[in-house]
Scaffold this active site. Structure first.
Site, mmCIF file in Angstrom:
data_model
loop_
_atom_site.group_PDB
_atom_site.id
_atom_site.type_symbol
_atom_site.label_atom_id
_atom_site.label_comp_id
_atom_site.label_asym_id
_atom_site.label_seq_id
_atom_site.Cartn_x
_atom_site.Cartn_y
_atom_site.Cartn_z
ATOM 1 N N CYS A 244 -4.831 8.233 10.013
ATOM 2 C CA CYS A 244 -4.904 7.521 11.286
ATOM 3 C C CYS A 244 -4.740 8.480 12.452
ATOM 4 O O CYS A 244 -3.963 9.430 12.385
ATOM 5 C CB CYS A 244 -3.771 6.499 11.367
ATOM 6 S SG CYS A 244 -4.076 4.983 10.497
ATOM 7 N N ARG B 2 -8.458 -0.291 5.078
ATOM 8 C CA ARG B 2 -7.611 0.727 4.449
ATOM 9 C C ARG B 2 -6.313 0.107 3.955
ATOM 10 O O ARG B 2 -5.704 0.607 3.012
ATOM 11 C CB ARG B 2 -7.272 1.839 5.447
ATOM 12 C CG ARG B 2 -8.423 2.760 5.742
ATOM 13 C CD ARG B 2 -7.968 3.949 6.559
ATOM 14 N NE ARG B 2 -6.700 4.445 6.044
ATOM 15 C CZ ARG B 2 -5.781 5.054 6.765
ATOM 16 N NH1 ARG B 2 -5.989 5.280 8.046
ATOM 17 N NH2 ARG B 2 -4.667 5.468 6.227
ATOM 18 N N LYS C 57 0.835 -1.203 0.000
ATOM 19 C CA LYS C 57 0.000 0.000 0.000
ATOM 20 C C LYS C 57 0.876 1.262 0.000
ATOM 21 O O LYS C 57 0.611 2.208 -0.737
ATOM 22 C CB LYS C 57 -0.894 -0.001 1.248
ATOM 23 C CG LYS C 57 -1.542 1.330 1.544
ATOM 24 C CD LYS C 57 -2.394 1.285 2.792
ATOM 25 C CE LYS C 57 -1.667 1.588 4.069
ATOM 26 N NZ LYS C 57 -1.327 3.013 4.292
ATOM 27 N N ASN C 58 1.923 1.245 0.820
ATOM 28 C CA ASN C 58 2.702 2.473 0.980
ATOM 29 C C ASN C 58 3.657 2.742 -0.180
ATOM 30 O O ASN C 58 4.304 3.785 -0.215
ATOM 31 C CB ASN C 58 3.463 2.456 2.311
ATOM 32 C CG ASN C 58 2.516 2.689 3.480
ATOM 33 O OD1 ASN C 58 1.334 2.973 3.290
ATOM 34 N ND2 ASN C 58 3.039 2.566 4.691
ATOM 35 N N ARG D 89 1.315 14.337 13.658
ATOM 36 C CA ARG D 89 1.713 14.112 12.261
ATOM 37 C C ARG D 89 1.692 15.381 11.400
ATOM 38 O O ARG D 89 0.909 15.505 10.467
ATOM 39 C CB ARG D 89 0.836 13.028 11.634
ATOM 40 C CG ARG D 89 0.879 11.753 12.408
ATOM 41 C CD ARG D 89 0.122 10.647 11.731
ATOM 42 N NE ARG D 89 0.908 9.984 10.701
ATOM 43 C CZ ARG D 89 0.506 8.885 10.080
ATOM 44 N NH1 ARG D 89 -0.642 8.362 10.362
ATOM 45 N NH2 ARG D 89 1.269 8.329 9.178
ATOM 46 N N ASP E 109 4.919 0.489 12.079
ATOM 47 C CA ASP E 109 3.688 -0.134 11.571
ATOM 48 C C ASP E 109 3.541 -1.596 11.994
ATOM 49 O O ASP E 109 2.527 -2.221 11.687
ATOM 50 C CB ASP E 109 3.637 -0.035 10.035
ATOM 51 C CG ASP E 109 3.261 1.379 9.575
ATOM 52 O OD1 ASP E 109 2.887 2.205 10.420
ATOM 53 O OD2 ASP E 109 3.347 1.637 8.357
HETATM 54 C C1 UD1 Z 1 4.563 6.758 6.534
HETATM 55 C C2 UD1 Z 1 3.688 5.549 6.310
HETATM 56 C C3 UD1 Z 1 3.116 5.068 7.634
HETATM 57 C C4 UD1 Z 1 4.239 4.834 8.644
HETATM 58 C C5 UD1 Z 1 5.159 6.050 8.732
HETATM 59 C C6 UD1 Z 1 6.387 5.790 9.574
HETATM 60 C C7 UD1 Z 1 2.838 5.952 4.083
HETATM 61 C C8 UD1 Z 1 1.671 6.288 3.237
HETATM 62 N N1 UD1 Z 1 2.619 5.933 5.406
HETATM 63 O O1 UD1 Z 1 3.737 7.776 7.079
HETATM 64 O O2 UD1 Z 1 2.406 3.856 7.405
HETATM 65 O O3 UD1 Z 1 3.679 4.600 9.916
HETATM 66 O O4 UD1 Z 1 5.612 6.434 7.421
HETATM 67 O O5 UD1 Z 1 7.102 4.721 9.080
HETATM 68 O O6 UD1 Z 1 3.917 5.680 3.602
HETATM 69 N N2 UD1 Z 1 6.978 14.381 10.846
HETATM 70 C C9 UD1 Z 1 7.177 15.723 11.118
HETATM 71 N N3 UD1 Z 1 7.084 16.624 10.095
HETATM 72 C C10 UD1 Z 1 6.790 16.260 8.829
HETATM 73 C C11 UD1 Z 1 6.589 14.892 8.558
HETATM 74 C C12 UD1 Z 1 6.691 13.976 9.581
HETATM 75 O O7 UD1 Z 1 7.439 16.078 12.258
HETATM 76 O O8 UD1 Z 1 6.715 17.125 7.962
HETATM 77 C C13 UD1 Z 1 7.097 13.380 11.919
HETATM 78 C C14 UD1 Z 1 5.802 12.631 12.179
HETATM 79 O O9 UD1 Z 1 4.953 13.329 13.039
HETATM 80 C C15 UD1 Z 1 6.309 11.346 12.778
HETATM 81 C C16 UD1 Z 1 7.628 11.122 12.039
HETATM 82 O O10 UD1 Z 1 7.986 12.385 11.499
HETATM 83 O O11 UD1 Z 1 6.557 11.514 14.141
HETATM 84 C C17 UD1 Z 1 7.578 10.099 10.929
HETATM 85 O O12 UD1 Z 1 6.470 10.373 10.103
HETATM 86 P P1 UD1 Z 1 6.488 10.100 8.547
HETATM 87 O O13 UD1 Z 1 7.627 9.250 8.173
HETATM 88 O O14 UD1 Z 1 6.309 11.384 7.837
HETATM 89 O O15 UD1 Z 1 5.148 9.270 8.375
HETATM 90 P P2 UD1 Z 1 4.245 9.269 7.104
HETATM 91 O O16 UD1 Z 1 5.081 9.544 5.922
HETATM 92 O O17 UD1 Z 1 3.038 10.082 7.339
#
Ligand code: UD1
Length: 429
Positions: free
Chosen positions: A117, A409, A22-23, A122, A317
């Site tokens: 979620c 999902r 999915k990701n 986030r 995850d």
């Molecule tokens: C992706 C995955 C999700 C997984 C996560 C961590 C997808 C679609 N989803 O989510 O399943 O749980 O990676 O492996 O690929 N953060 C910030 N600022 C930002 C972006 C992120 O502070 O601009 C923080 C987030 O709050 C979190 C951490 O960075 O604490 C990691 O998040 P991130 O890797 O961005 O998760 P996603 O990409 O949303």
């Protein structure tokens, strides 16, 4: 709303086929926005997030044509000022992945701030700072992000939107979709972009391979430093997404918790190294076979601590599913969630089934082994739902897992896959 009714205890055995990731599929779909030419994707899992992303792309003017086993996408007629509305974005945080491609292609994008979620704050500040470093002007207003290149927005009537500019950008901390968004944006930027402290998840490597097939020039895939030399346009491509390592990991953990014998066909061992190491420490017999990964577990499960971390660390995850297994392990296991700040929502529900778990900030201490008993429980997010299903497999009696739309999902046909392994699970309306 459908529920799962699971009658335990079960012992799983047999072979289960892993679906496409999915990701990876989500950014791959978003990548179609980068080009006038067709992109054909195969291996897409049939899960709700993929349907949501496809709907969002169609709203943005992409033609999506389903053929057996593949989806053909053509973004030759997206508007000058594309907008991703709240109604389509609210259920899925990954919708933010359209921001980078739209901005790179049209010089303008308006995207609702994402939902997804309920596992913490986030933010997407890193995505936005990176796009600003590439010369975009970004505004946050009324719950929307509006980003434009060159100040005026869109093509400014010239038919040629200003391009993003190559830059050097360092992520404050690794973010998966943040890295994906900026890599996609950089493929069409003017000059070279260097991204540092990137996330290194296998899904990002797969995305860079897809982008390269479209004609992008990217170096450093799989490392924390990516160098992207922008090109004027990208061409047609066909790509098959990698197998879903989180789904695979979930079925391996299901094999362990039920003291079963499960072959997860299609699972790739290098993507799951941190989990496989833990399984071996727990006393599981892990076999890398020609067509997948097999786990056999009999006897006691040894408790092992885990700290979640960006890849190649232990995936956040899989934390919830791992925690379910630790309720059956001998001794105390400490599980530290270091990626998201609010990702223990499965713990109170496990408690209702008899698990003994204490939470202290980002630490959960699991006291095992405890006999679990069937109960009515509620899924709160995607992976928490999988955790409850795993617990239900070994609980005595009947468990109903409510709100399985969260599961849908990200898990394709979970009930039939579990049934094929011998689980007594059924979907009830
Ligand atoms: C992706 C995955 C999700 C997984 C996560 C961590 C997808 C679609 N989803 O989510 O399943 O749980 O990676 O492996 O690929 N953060 C910030 N600022 C930002 C972006 C992120 O502070 O601009 C923080 C987030 O709050 C979190 C951490 O960075 O604490 C990691 O998040 P991130 O890797 O961005 O998760 P996603 O990409 O949303």
């Amino acid at each position: 709303m459908d529920k799962f009714r699971i009658e335990g205890p079960n012992r799983l055995s047999g072979r289960v086929e892993v679906s496409g990731a999915k990701n990876t599929a989500l950014p791959a779909l978003a990548a179609s926005l980068l080009s006038d030419h067709p992109l054909t994707l195969s291996g897409l899992p049939q899960v709700r997030d993929i349907a949501t992303m496809t709907r969002l792309l169609e709203h943005l003017g992409v033609e999506a044509t389903a053929q057996p086993g593949e989806l053909a996408l053509s973004a030759h007629s997206i508007p000058d000022q594309p907008e991703a509305p709240y109604e389509l974005v609210k259920t899925m945080r990954a919708s933010v992945l359209v921001l980078g491609p739209l901005l790179a292609r049209r010089g303008y994008a308006r995207v609702s701030l994402p939902g997804g979620c309920a596992i913490g704050v986030r933010p997407i500040d890193q995505h936005l700072l990176g796009l600003e470093a590439m010369g975009a002007e970004v505004e946050l207003e009324h719950g929307y992000v509006t980003a434009r290149t060159g100040g005026s927005g869109g093509s400014g009537g010239t038919g040629h939107p200003a391009r993003l500019r190559g830059c050097r950008f360092r992520f404050a901390s690794p973010t998966v979709t943040g890295t994906e968004n900026l890599v996609m944006a950089a493929t069409l930027a003017e000059g070279t972009t260097v991204l540092e402290n990137c996330a290194r998840e296998p899904e990002i490597v797969d995305l860079t391979e897809l982008l390269e097939a479209m004609g992008a020039r990217i170096e450093g895939a799989g490392s924390d430093r990516l160098e992207i030399e922008g090109v004027r346009e990208l061409g047609p491509a066909a790509h098959r997404v990698i197998p879903d390592r989180i789904e695979a990991g979930t079925y391996l953990l299901a094999g362990v918790i039920t003291r079963g014998d499960v072959l997860v066909a299609g699972a790739r061992a290098p993507d799951l190294a941190s989990l496989l190491e833990k399984l071996q420490e727990m006393g599981s017999d892990v076999r890398i076979e020609s067509d997948g990964i097999r786990v056999i577990h009999s006897g006691a499960i040894r408790s092992r601590d885990v700290v979640t971390a960006p890849h190649p660390g232990f995936p956040t995850d899989l934390q919830a599913q791992y925690l379910a297994v630790m309720t059956q392990a001998d001794g105390i296991a400490t599980v530290c969630e270091s990626v998201f700040e609010n990702r223990f929502q499965h713990v109170p529900e496990l408690g209702r089934m008899g698990a003994r778990i204490e939470i202290d900030g980002s630490f959960a201490r699991v006291f095992g082994p405890t006999g679990l008993s069937g109960a009515k429980v509620m899924a709160t997010d995607l992976r928490a739902s999988a955790c409850l299903v795993l617990a239900a497999l070994i609980a005595e009696g009947v468990t109903t897992v409510d709100r399985i739309y969260h599961l849908e999902r990200g898990y394709e046909r979970m009930e039939s896959k579990l049934q094929s392994l011998g689980a007594r699970v059924e979907r009830v309306p």
